[in-house]
Structures are given as C-alpha cells and as structure tokens.
Design a protein around this motif. Structure first.
Motif, PDB file in Angstrom:
ATOM      1  N   ARG A  37      -6.893 -16.985  46.444  1.00 62.93           N
ATOM      2  CA  ARG A  37      -7.839 -17.216  45.572  1.00 62.93           C
ATOM      3  C   ARG A  37      -7.610 -16.167  44.196  1.00 62.93           C
ATOM      4  O   ARG A  37      -6.950 -15.301  44.465  1.00 62.93           O
ATOM      5  N   GLN A  38      -8.154 -16.517  43.310  1.00 63.39           N
ATOM      6  CA  GLN A  38      -8.220 -15.960  42.175  1.00 63.39           C
ATOM      7  C   GLN A  38      -9.827 -15.816  41.519  1.00 63.39           C
ATOM      8  O   GLN A  38     -10.178 -17.061  41.080  1.00 63.39           O
ATOM      9  N   ALA A  39     -10.054 -14.673  41.422  1.00 64.32           N
ATOM     10  CA  ALA A  39     -11.386 -14.612  40.943  1.00 64.32           C
ATOM     11  C   ALA A  39     -11.404 -14.267  39.260  1.00 64.32           C
ATOM     12  O   ALA A  39     -10.374 -14.089  38.806  1.00 64.32           O
ATOM     13  N   PRO A  40     -12.415 -14.380  38.517  1.00 66.71           N
ATOM     14  CA  PRO A  40     -12.329 -14.193  37.060  1.00 66.71           C
ATOM     15  C   PRO A  40     -11.861 -12.920  36.604  1.00 66.71           C
ATOM     16  O   PRO A  40     -12.425 -12.063  37.252  1.00 66.71           O
ATOM     17  N   GLY A  41     -10.732 -13.085  35.821  1.00 68.62           N
ATOM     18  CA  GLY A  41     -10.126 -11.662  35.407  1.00 68.62           C
ATOM     19  C   GLY A  41      -9.252 -10.933  36.387  1.00 68.62           C
ATOM     20  O   GLY A  41      -8.982  -9.928  36.134  1.00 68.62           O
ATOM     21  N   LYS A  42      -9.105 -11.587  37.530  1.00 71.10           N
ATOM     22  CA  LYS A  42      -8.384 -10.732  38.600  1.00 71.10           C
ATOM     23  C   LYS A  42      -7.162 -11.584  38.865  1.00 71.10           C
ATOM     24  O   LYS A  42      -6.887 -12.835  38.477  1.00 71.10           O
ATOM     25  N   GLU A  90     -18.615 -11.678  45.843  1.00 75.66           N
ATOM     26  CA  GLU A  90     -17.319 -11.156  45.550  1.00 75.66           C
ATOM     27  C   GLU A  90     -16.392 -12.199  46.082  1.00 75.66           C
ATOM     28  O   GLU A  90     -15.118 -12.141  45.833  1.00 75.66           O
ATOM     29  N   ASP A  91     -16.663 -13.311  46.826  1.00 76.73           N
ATOM     30  CA  ASP A  91     -16.026 -14.146  47.215  1.00 76.73           C
ATOM     31  C   ASP A  91     -15.614 -15.372  46.298  1.00 76.73           C
ATOM     32  O   ASP A  91     -15.044 -15.982  46.595  1.00 76.73           O
ATOM     33  N   THR A  92     -16.527 -15.068  45.326  1.00 76.28           N
ATOM     34  CA  THR A  92     -16.543 -16.167  43.941  1.00 76.28           C
ATOM     35  C   THR A  92     -15.006 -16.247  43.396  1.00 76.28           C
ATOM     36  O   THR A  92     -14.605 -15.125  42.912  1.00 76.28           O
ATOM     37  N   ALA A  93     -14.451 -17.320  43.381  1.00 80.05           N
ATOM     38  CA  ALA A  93     -12.961 -17.465  42.999  1.00 80.05           C
ATOM     39  C   ALA A  93     -12.769 -18.905  43.096  1.00 80.05           C
ATOM     40  O   ALA A  93     -13.353 -19.803  43.600  1.00 80.05           O
ATOM     41  N   VAL A  94     -11.646 -19.248  42.497  1.00 77.62           N
ATOM     42  CA  VAL A  94     -10.714 -20.752  42.785  1.00 77.62           C
ATOM     43  C   VAL A  94     -10.165 -20.437  43.953  1.00 77.62           C
ATOM     44  O   VAL A  94      -9.280 -19.321  43.917  1.00 77.62           O
ATOM     45  N   TYR A  95      -9.968 -21.261  44.704  1.00 75.45           N
ATOM     46  CA  TYR A  95      -9.239 -21.113  46.038  1.00 75.45           C
ATOM     47  C   TYR A  95      -8.039 -22.272  45.945  1.00 75.45           C
ATOM     48  O   TYR A  95      -8.324 -23.423  45.698  1.00 75.45           O
ATOM     49  N   TYR A  96      -6.973 -21.633  46.289  1.00 74.88           N
ATOM     50  CA  TYR A  96      -5.636 -22.512  46.046  1.00 74.88           C
ATOM     51  C   TYR A  96      -5.167 -22.633  47.422  1.00 74.88           C
ATOM     52  O   TYR A  96      -5.023 -21.652  48.440  1.00 74.88           O
TER      53      TYR A  96
END
Length: 121
Positions: A37-42, A90-96
């Motif tokens: 996963r990739q969170a905004p700005g992370k 904090e789990d908010t993200a794009v999951y790949y």
C-alpha cells in the motif's frame, strides 16, 4: 503478459471491514502473491505476502496490520485475498497487488493498478 487485477476497495468508517481480491491468469505458475500500500505522501510499504512452500502457503504481515488483516490464496484460481478488519484512518492508501511468477530458474514480478481504500474517522 501478466496483468493482476484488484478489486474491493472503497470508503468505510473506522472499525469497518473490506475484503480485497486480486486475480491473475491461471496459465502462469505463481510463486507468491502479496499486498502493498501507498498512503498519500508516503512510500509504498508491504502489507502482507503469501508464498508457496510445497503444499503449504506461508504468509507474513506488516506489524501494523497483524491481528486485523488476513491474507489468503486460492491456488487453483490464482486469486489472492486480503480480509481487512477493524480498519483505521491510517490504513487509508492505494493497495497494490503483487504477483511473482516462476519461469524455469527465473522469477518475474508483476503489479496491479491498485485499488483505493479510504477510512474515515
């Protein structure tokens, strides 16, 4: 070419549940599948992986999701799932979805386009 396809993302409240899925063609020999996963700005980070070991699938998890997320795999269908319980903001993200294909002595990695998970407080 190998094209993993993810689904199941969405918007949920904190404490809610989502189940992600990712599929790849049955024509390929899949060594491992996983979720990142990739969170905004992370930076992109590992969430969970599941790897074939003979007749056993071995999974591992990031510390941040242990006890809340469960990865599973349907080897006959080349599908991997991520059951996400007690979701937090904090789990908010794009999951790949990541798929590792074995071809002779070589391993090849393929990535899906991602599915968004948004958790509101």
């Amino acid at each position: 070419q190998v094209q993993p396809v993810e689904s199941g993302g969405g918007l949920v409240q904190a404490g809610g549940t989502l189940k992600l899925s990712c599929a790849v063609s049955r024509s390929f020999s899949v060594h491992a599948m996983g979720w990142y996963r990739q969170a905004p700005g992370k930076q992109r980070e590992l969430v969970a992986t599941i790897t074939r070991d003979g007749s056993t699938d071995v999974s591992n998890y990031a510390d941040s999701v242990k006890g809340r997320f469960t990865i599973s795999r349907d080897n006959a269908k080349n599908v991997v799932y991520l059951q996400m319980n007690n979701l937090q903001p904090e789990d908010t993200a794009v999951y790949y979805c990541e798929v590792t294909i074995r071809e002779s002595r070589d391993l090849y990695d393929f990535w899906g386009q991602g599915t968004k998970v948004t958790v509101s407080a």
